[in-house]
Motif scaffolding. Structure first.
Motif, PDB file in Angstrom:
ATOM      1  N   UNK A 153      31.963  54.927  44.113  1.00  0.00           N
ATOM      2  CA  UNK A 153      32.389  53.872  45.035  1.00  0.00           C
ATOM      3  C   UNK A 153      31.115  53.316  45.648  1.00  0.00           C
ATOM      4  N   UNK A 154      30.922  52.007  45.577  1.00  0.00           N
ATOM      5  CA  UNK A 154      29.740  51.371  46.161  1.00  0.00           C
ATOM      6  C   UNK A 154      30.126  50.838  47.531  1.00  0.00           C
ATOM      7  N   UNK A 155      29.341  51.207  48.547  1.00  0.00           N
ATOM      8  CA  UNK A 155      29.622  50.788  49.920  1.00  0.00           C
ATOM      9  C   UNK A 155      28.366  50.205  50.546  1.00  0.00           C
ATOM     10  N   UNK A 156      28.551  49.385  51.574  1.00  0.00           N
ATOM     11  CA  UNK A 156      27.397  48.830  52.255  1.00  0.00           C
ATOM     12  C   UNK A 156      27.805  48.050  53.489  1.00  0.00           C
ATOM     13  N   UNK A 157      26.847  47.877  54.404  1.00  0.00           N
ATOM     14  CA  UNK A 157      27.078  47.110  55.623  1.00  0.00           C
ATOM     15  C   UNK A 157      26.093  45.955  55.706  1.00  0.00           C
ATOM     16  N   UNK A 158      26.566  44.810  56.195  1.00  0.00           N
ATOM     17  CA  UNK A 158      25.722  43.640  56.438  1.00  0.00           C
ATOM     18  C   UNK A 158      24.975  43.225  55.171  1.00  0.00           C
ATOM     19  N   UNK A 181      35.372  51.191  43.039  1.00  0.00           N
ATOM     20  CA  UNK A 181      35.762  50.344  44.163  1.00  0.00           C
ATOM     21  C   UNK A 181      34.577  49.952  45.014  1.00  0.00           C
ATOM     22  N   UNK A 182      34.830  49.027  45.948  1.00  0.00           N
ATOM     23  CA  UNK A 182      33.822  48.534  46.885  1.00  0.00           C
ATOM     24  C   UNK A 182      34.339  48.663  48.310  1.00  0.00           C
ATOM     25  N   UNK A 183      33.477  49.146  49.215  1.00  0.00           N
ATOM     26  CA  UNK A 183      33.787  49.201  50.638  1.00  0.00           C
ATOM     27  C   UNK A 183      32.697  48.428  51.364  1.00  0.00           C
ATOM     28  N   UNK A 302      41.377  54.048  52.024  1.00  0.00           N
ATOM     29  CA  UNK A 302      41.223  53.139  50.888  1.00  0.00           C
ATOM     30  C   UNK A 302      40.607  53.871  49.702  1.00  0.00           C
ATOM     31  N   UNK A 303      39.570  54.652  49.965  1.00  0.00           N
ATOM     32  CA  UNK A 303      38.887  55.376  48.871  1.00  0.00           C
ATOM     33  C   UNK A 303      39.824  56.400  48.238  1.00  0.00           C
ATOM     34  N   UNK A 304      40.555  57.148  49.065  1.00  0.00           N
ATOM     35  CA  UNK A 304      41.526  58.105  48.525  1.00  0.00           C
ATOM     36  C   UNK A 304      42.549  57.403  47.640  1.00  0.00           C
ATOM     37  N   UNK A 305      42.991  56.242  48.099  1.00  0.00           N
ATOM     38  CA  UNK A 305      44.031  55.506  47.365  1.00  0.00           C
ATOM     39  C   UNK A 305      43.546  55.086  45.989  1.00  0.00           C
ATOM     40  N   UNK A 306      42.311  54.597  45.893  1.00  0.00           N
ATOM     41  CA  UNK A 306      41.824  54.131  44.585  1.00  0.00           C
ATOM     42  C   UNK A 306      41.353  55.289  43.698  1.00  0.00           C
ATOM     43  N   UNK A 307      41.195  56.471  44.294  1.00  0.00           N
ATOM     44  CA  UNK A 307      40.743  57.623  43.499  1.00  0.00           C
ATOM     45  C   UNK A 307      41.894  58.477  43.002  1.00  0.00           C
ATOM     46  N   UNK A 308      43.124  58.073  43.269  1.00  0.00           N
ATOM     47  CA  UNK A 308      44.276  58.852  42.793  1.00  0.00           C
ATOM     48  C   UNK A 308      44.369  58.836  41.282  1.00  0.00           C
TER      49      UNK A 308
END
Length: 308
Positions: A153-158, A181-183, A302-308
């Motif tokens: 899962x790729x995540x990032x701020x700003x 997924x992306x956060x 969200x991450x749990x949901x897409x990792x099911x």
């Protein structure tokens, strides 16, 4: 395709209380920000060391080619199958793994997943495309460790949200498998600053202003085409993008960067969710507030949901 778009309201509180909090955030940010870029970077690291310290978290240094990085993990049994690749913010000119601990420790704790953060090269010493090349190096490092693209899962701020989007656009361009997924937290998706809230939220935003953004743009992409999707991902082709979750504060000039991105993702038939947090500011998740921890729990859901 699932589409969600809702506004999350804080528990009822007097407007004066929120104004006081915004004033405090403005003062704290004013102490951190400096036109002397080295002082700015040092101040951010001090904040990260102060707010990102937890006995429940293990930090392990790692070297990715010539780049420093760190693994952030909960100090207990936890999920190893999936991993979060974290891109820190800072306008591409400041920020570090240490500063990002205000976020990486929270997301590691809320998800019980390992988080890899990396110190990509910063502008103006290293302008575009140095940072995106370093993001690709971090991605390739995970692949060499044996993770599959769909385990990440790729995540990032700003600006890190910009980097996360740019990385996936680059992977797509190279016809590689995309992450699970992306956060994105307050992603800076449009360096042309075309969104209406760059003006409508200018008076209330306690963190960002046009002058700061102009300085960061000058450092990172002076002379470049700001409509390039690897610079302003808002203008990219999102067809085939993985599920995406966006969080943004209602009181930030980059609100439009999130709402316009949300619209573009819907148009591309991407499964996307946008949550707008009333009364909150740019990357409020860094703050030691209940709302920040609640937001991190929503990231985890969200991450749990897409990792099911």
């Amino acid at each position: 395709m699932t589409i969600h778009h809702k506004v999350l309201l804080k528990k009822a509180s007097p407007g004066t209380r929120n104004q006081s909090m915004m004033g405090l955030i403005r003062k704290v940010h004013g102490m951190i920000e400096s036109t002397d870029i080295e002082k700015h970077r040092q101040s951010q690291d001090h904040v990260g060391a102060l707010l990102g310290n937890s006995k429940e978290i293990l930090i392990r240094s790692v070297k990715i080619q010539d780049m420093e990085g760190e693994w952030v993990s909960v100090n207990r049994a936890h999920m190893k199958k999936y991993v979060i690749l974290y891109c820190h913010g800072g306008g591409y000119s400041t920020g570090s793994c240490l500063y990002a601990r205000t976020l990486t420790t929270k997301i590691a704790s809320s998800t019980s997943m390992d988080v890899l953060c990396f110190d990509y090269r910063l502008a103006p010493e290293n302008p575009y495309p140095a940072a995106i090349n370093d993001a690709m190096a971090a991605w390739n490092y995970l692949m060499l460790l044996g993770y599959g693209a769909r385990d990440v899962i790729v995540a990032g701020d700003s600006a890190g949200g910009n980097m996360a989007l740019s990385l996936v656009l680059k992977l797509k361009e190279e016809e590689r498998i995309l992450p699970r997924g992306l956060v994105l937290m307050s992603p800076w998706s449009d360096l042309t600053s075309s969104g209406k809230t760059h003006k409508s939220r200018a008076e209330v935003d306690p963190v960002l202003d046009a002058q700061y953004l102009d300085r960061m743009i000058h450092n990172y992409v002076e002379g470049q085409d700001l409509n390039n999707p690897l610079i302003s991902p808002l203008f990219g082709d999102f067809t085939g993008f993985p599920p995406t979750y966006i969080q943004v504060g209602n009181n930030e000039i980059l609100l439009s960067d999130s709402t316009m991105l949300h619209k573009k993702l819907i148009e591309a038939n991407v499964s996307v969710k946008l949550d707008i947090f009333e009364g909150m500011w740019h990357v409020f998740q860094m703050s030691p507030l209940k709302t920040a921890y609640d937001a991190m729990e929503k990231n985890a859901e969200f991450i749990y949901d897409i990792c099911r």
